[in-house]
Design an enzyme around this catalytic site. Structure first.
Site, short mmCIF file in Angstrom:
data_model
loop_
_atom_site.label_atom_id
_atom_site.label_comp_id
_atom_site.label_asym_id
_atom_site.label_seq_id
_atom_site.Cartn_x
_atom_site.Cartn_y
_atom_site.Cartn_z
N HIS A 181 5.34 9.17 -2.22
CA HIS A 181 3.87 8.06 -2.11
C HIS A 181 4.58 7.21 -1.36
CE1 HIS A 181 6.15 6.99 -5.14
NE2 HIS A 181 6.17 5.94 -5.50
C1 UD1 Z 1 2.55 1.46 -6.11
C2 UD1 Z 1 3.95 0.72 -6.40
C3 UD1 Z 1 5.22 2.02 -5.99
C4 UD1 Z 1 5.39 2.59 -7.24
C5 UD1 Z 1 4.06 3.24 -6.95
C6 UD1 Z 1 3.95 4.60 -8.36
C7 UD1 Z 1 3.53 -1.52 -5.22
C8 UD1 Z 1 3.52 -2.69 -4.07
N1 UD1 Z 1 3.93 -0.27 -5.65
O1 UD1 Z 1 2.02 2.21 -4.79
O2 UD1 Z 1 6.37 1.06 -6.20
O3 UD1 Z 1 5.95 3.74 -6.84
O4 UD1 Z 1 2.64 2.63 -7.52
O5 UD1 Z 1 3.22 5.04 -7.98
O6 UD1 Z 1 3.23 -1.98 -7.09
N2 UD1 Z 1 -5.47 5.09 -5.60
C9 UD1 Z 1 -5.65 5.45 -6.51
N3 UD1 Z 1 -5.47 5.55 -8.06
C10 UD1 Z 1 -4.75 5.26 -9.03
C11 UD1 Z 1 -4.03 3.93 -8.21
C12 UD1 Z 1 -4.08 3.52 -6.42
O7 UD1 Z 1 -6.78 6.07 -5.93
O8 UD1 Z 1 -4.56 5.20 -10.49
C13 UD1 Z 1 -5.43 4.91 -4.59
C14 UD1 Z 1 -5.73 3.79 -4.02
O9 UD1 Z 1 -6.17 3.76 -2.89
C15 UD1 Z 1 -4.52 2.94 -3.28
C16 UD1 Z 1 -3.49 3.79 -3.09
O10 UD1 Z 1 -3.57 4.41 -3.79
O11 UD1 Z 1 -5.24 1.66 -2.19
C17 UD1 Z 1 -2.47 2.44 -3.54
O12 UD1 Z 1 -1.70 2.07 -4.70
P1 UD1 Z 1 -0.79 0.74 -5.03
O13 UD1 Z 1 -1.24 0.66 -6.36
O14 UD1 Z 1 -1.23 -0.02 -4.26
O15 UD1 Z 1 0.26 1.29 -4.77
P2 UD1 Z 1 0.95 2.79 -4.86
O16 UD1 Z 1 1.48 3.88 -3.42
O17 UD1 Z 1 0.37 3.45 -6.05
N1 UDP Z 2 6.02 11.85 -12.55
C1 UDP Z 2 4.83 12.26 -12.98
N2 UDP Z 2 3.21 13.14 -12.68
C2 UDP Z 2 3.24 13.42 -11.07
C3 UDP Z 2 4.66 12.88 -10.53
C4 UDP Z 2 5.50 11.92 -11.04
O1 UDP Z 2 4.60 11.99 -14.52
O2 UDP Z 2 3.03 13.85 -10.49
C5 UDP Z 2 6.77 10.33 -12.65
C6 UDP Z 2 8.15 11.24 -12.62
O3 UDP Z 2 8.24 11.78 -13.53
C7 UDP Z 2 8.59 9.61 -13.20
C8 UDP Z 2 7.32 8.24 -13.08
O4 UDP Z 2 6.68 9.37 -12.63
O5 UDP Z 2 8.25 9.74 -14.76
C9 UDP Z 2 8.03 7.88 -11.53
O6 UDP Z 2 6.85 7.39 -10.86
P1 UDP Z 2 6.45 7.11 -9.02
O7 UDP Z 2 7.27 8.29 -8.24
O8 UDP Z 2 4.85 7.24 -9.29
O9 UDP Z 2 6.70 5.80 -8.84
P2 UDP Z 2 8.44 5.39 -8.03
O10 UDP Z 2 9.57 5.61 -9.51
O11 UDP Z 2 9.08 5.81 -7.53
O12 UDP Z 2 8.06 3.69 -8.92
#
Ligand code: UD1
Ligand code: UDP
Length: 363
Positions: free
Chosen positions: A205
């Site tokens: 992601h």
């Molecule tokens: C965010 C964090 C990242 C983390 C990740 C974990 C920041 C800058 N980034 O990235 O560090 O690793 O979460 O998963 O804080 N969206 C949905 N549903 C949701 C949430 C998001 O559809 O419940 C979609 C939206 O279109 C959104 C995009 O995902 O614009 C990105 O979401 P966002 O929270 O901005 O960043 P992540 O890529 O999720």
């Molecule tokens: N995780 C989850 N379901 C998924 C993918 C990841 O529960 O489909 C969990 C994973 O086991 C870990 C956490 O999400 O505990 C990691 O979060 P993510 O990868 O979204 O963010 P990051 O750690 O990169 O910030």
């Protein structure tokens, strides 16, 4: 004494749980759980409250998605009202997401003490939004709780006073240790649902992988080639799903089995039984290290070097030949072996509770 815990995105939920649980025995404390609403889909948020046994958030700021500036600024505006109303003794923030830095900025300006759980991690790559969040949060937080000794070294090098830094270990591993038996109970059903024997598990992601169409195309093409030798399961993050659909790239990945993001227990079971995990997630690098499952990280750097130096993680960067080579190595039975880093022992939450309650007495 009143504590506010603030969470917002998926990886925050696994980190707050152990701290809330450990502080429950301190009945003189009031704990308030604030959800910023950065993640809001049921399978990116609600499911974790249920599976991890978290209390329902006392307050949800419902910030939702937006650009970095919009998300950070709206969190600051909404959280300032909460903090002025509650006047907590401590605010605990987790990890490196936009919610983390936004809340810390608000507290620093209001003179409210902040403890940062998972402090000190550095990728030394300022193109990563999380690296900016980490640098700012750690400069202005009052108590820096680190998961590994490299975190302490980074903070000292940045001029942070040593008395603010405490090495507590990895809270995410506390959650893994506690819930592993429950996760295991999901395995037979998962095996049947996805038809799994030997398989690789994928999560991706990071903007550097999925927001660049050429890069995403290259990665999907390579993963699809790998899937000819090893079935691949890809629970797909909403950002990544949007990019694949938006660019019309799904046809490149016809051999890969995609599914929606999974619950924590299901995903943990799938990690534990995987032949190999391919990821760019921070938390997944740590969990595979603890599980001693081979992990290939599709990033040029990691803020979690202990997973490479001690654990089972290998950085493959954007080198697709290296990715193919490392997968082949694992399939030939020559996977990287790893060990579990110090203080990744399931007790980090207890150590944090002890430090926070000691700070209360000292003041
Ligand atoms: C965010 C964090 C990242 C983390 C990740 C974990 C920041 C800058 N980034 O990235 O560090 O690793 O979460 O998963 O804080 N969206 C949905 N549903 C949701 C949430 C998001 O559809 O419940 C979609 C939206 O279109 C959104 C995009 O995902 O614009 C990105 O979401 P966002 O929270 O901005 O960043 P992540 O890529 O999720
Ligand atoms: N995780 C989850 N379901 C998924 C993918 C990841 O529960 O489909 C969990 C994973 O086991 C870990 C956490 O999400 O505990 C990691 O979060 P993510 O990868 O979204 O963010 P990051 O750690 O990169 O910030």
């Amino acid at each position: 004494m009143k504590l506010l815990h603030v969470v917002g995105a998926r990886p925050n939920f696994m980190k707050v749980g152990p701290v809330i649980h450990a502080l429950r025995s301190h009945t003189e404390l009031t704990q308030v759980l604030v959800h910023t609403g950065q993640h809001y889909d049921a399978n990116m948020s609600d499911i974790f409250f249920t599976q991890l046994g978290l209390p329902a958030p006392d307050i949800n700021l419902e910030i939702g998605s937006g650009s970095h500036a919009v998300q950070t600024a709206q969190t600051m505006i909404a959280f300032e009202k909460v903090v002025l109303e509650h006047r907590p003794d401590w605010v605990l923030v987790y990890g490196d997401v936009n919610s983390t830095v936004a809340v810390t900025l608000v507290c620093a300006k209001l003179g409210i003490r902040v403890a940062h759980v998972e402090a000190g991690l550095r990728s030394f790559d300022r193109t990563m939004p999380e690296e900016i969040n980490r640098l700012i949060t750690d400069q202005i937080a009052d108590l820096l709780l680190t998961p590994s000794a490299d975190g302490d070294q980074n903070l000292l090098r940045e001029g942070i006073a040593p008395e603010k830094i405490r090495l507590v270990g990895n809270v995410m591993i506390d959650t893994l240790v506690r819930l592993r038996p429950q996760a295991e109970a999901h395995w037979p059903a998962l095996q049947q649902q996805f038809g799994l024997a030997r398989y690789g598990l994928i999560t991706l992601h990071r903007p550097s992988n999925v927001d660049e169409p050429a890069m995403l195309r290259q990665i999907l093409t390579t993963l699809n080639e790998i899937a000819a030798d090893l079935p691949l399961l890809f629970p797909i993050h909403p950002r990544t799903r949007q990019r694949i659909q938006g660019q019309g790239l799904a046809d490149l990945a016809g051999r890969i089995q995609f599914c929606d993001p999974l619950g924590y227990l299901e995903f943990l079971a799938l990690q534990a039984h995987a032949t190999i995990v391919l990821t760019d997630s921070g938390g997944v690098q740590e969990e595979t290290t603890y599980l001693q499952v081979p992990c290939l990280t599709l990033r040029e750097n990691t803020e979690r070097p202990v997973t490479v130096d001690v654990g089972s993680n290998t950085l493959v960067g954007h080198d697709m030949a290296k990715l193919r080579h490392e997968v082949a190595r694992t399939l030939q039975g020559d996977a990287k072996q790893g060990a579990i880093p110090p203080l990744w022992d399931g007790r980090a939450g207890e150590r944090i509770a002890q430090i926070i309650t000691q700070h209360k007495r000292a003041l």
